[in-house]
Design an enzyme around this catalytic site. Structure first.
Site, short mmCIF file in Angstrom:
data_model
loop_
_atom_site.label_atom_id
_atom_site.label_comp_id
_atom_site.label_asym_id
_atom_site.label_seq_id
_atom_site.Cartn_x
_atom_site.Cartn_y
_atom_site.Cartn_z
N ASP A 7 0.89 -1.16 0.00
CA ASP A 7 0.00 0.00 0.00
C ASP A 7 0.93 1.21 0.00
O ASP A 7 1.41 1.63 1.05
CB ASP A 7 -0.90 -0.01 1.24
CG ASP A 7 -1.86 1.17 1.26
OD1 ASP A 7 -2.33 1.57 0.18
OD2 ASP A 7 -2.12 1.70 2.35
N GLU A 68 -0.97 -1.34 -4.88
CA GLU A 68 -2.21 -0.60 -5.13
C GLU A 68 -2.00 0.36 -6.29
O GLU A 68 -1.02 1.12 -6.31
CB GLU A 68 -2.63 0.18 -3.88
CG GLU A 68 -3.95 0.92 -4.07
CD GLU A 68 -4.42 1.60 -2.81
OE1 GLU A 68 -5.06 0.93 -1.98
OE2 GLU A 68 -4.12 2.80 -2.65
N ASP A 141 -2.72 1.23 6.85
CA ASP A 141 -1.85 0.96 5.70
C ASP A 141 -1.38 -0.50 5.71
O ASP A 141 -1.25 -1.13 4.66
CB ASP A 141 -0.62 1.88 5.71
CG ASP A 141 -1.00 3.33 5.85
OD1 ASP A 141 -1.38 3.94 4.85
OD2 ASP A 141 -0.93 3.84 6.99
#
Length: 191
Positions: A7, A68, A141
């Site tokens: 992330d 991501e 996160d």
């Protein structure tokens, strides 16, 4: 399959490793956050992220990396930092010859919770449940990184088959005129 989920973020870059295959119980192999000081210059922060990524790759030896996909936000500065951190993760994986997959936030949420509009708390709760953890990983996160790895394990094989099918359709043999129409083309009856 062992997947490192990332992330990306310039201040906090979530990382999580999940092992398993679709349809079976998944296991968390590690979770954490690579942090950089906000007051440091961007190039120095990127070096810290690169070092952290290399440490995670060395320690966990994933077979794939799921990152991501950066999407447009209203704050361009935030998007730039996220994109830069994302690029570092992809570079580290590519340097080792690891396949990299990009998943959108809504794709990850849909895979893990069933809804592409799920809130962060819902994602954390489902990650906790899927991986049979005692509590949701903190900060968010870290949970998001695990969710990316889960998404890739669950959706990766189907995505690969779709990509292979699309590539097969684009191959030269697939673009030939079907046999039954070939005679008509030769006679000039089909335009």
């Amino acid at each position: 399959m062992r997947v490192l989920g990332v992330d990306p973020g310039l201040t906090r870059c979530g990382v999580g490793v999940v092992e398993g295959v679709a349809g079976r119980q998944l296991t968390m192999a590690g979770v954490g956050v690579i942090r950089t000081p906000a007051e440091a210059e961007v190039p120095d922060r990127l070096v810290l992220i690169e070092r952290g990524m290399e440490e995670w790759l060395d320690a966990h030896r994933p077979e794939a990396v799921a990152v991501e996909r950066v999407f447009t936000q209203h704050n361009v500065r935030t998007v730039m930092g996220t994109a830069q951190a994302s690029a570092v993760a992809m570079l580290c994986a590519a340097r080792r010859g690891l396949p990299v997959a990009l998943h959108t936030p809504s794709e990850v949420k849909a895979a893990v919770t069933g809804s592409g509009r799920a809130e962060k708390a819902q994602v954390g709760a489902m990650v906790t449940r899927v991986l049979r953890l005692a509590a949701p990983p903190k900060p968010a996160d870290a949970a998001d990184a695990l969710a990316l790895a889960i998404c890739h394990i669950w959706r990766g094989p189907a995505s690969n088959r779709l990509q292979q099918a699309a590539a097969a359709r684009q191959s030269p043999s697939a673009t030939r005129t079907p046999h039954r129409n070939r005679a008509q083309h030769q006679k000039g009856t089909v335009r």
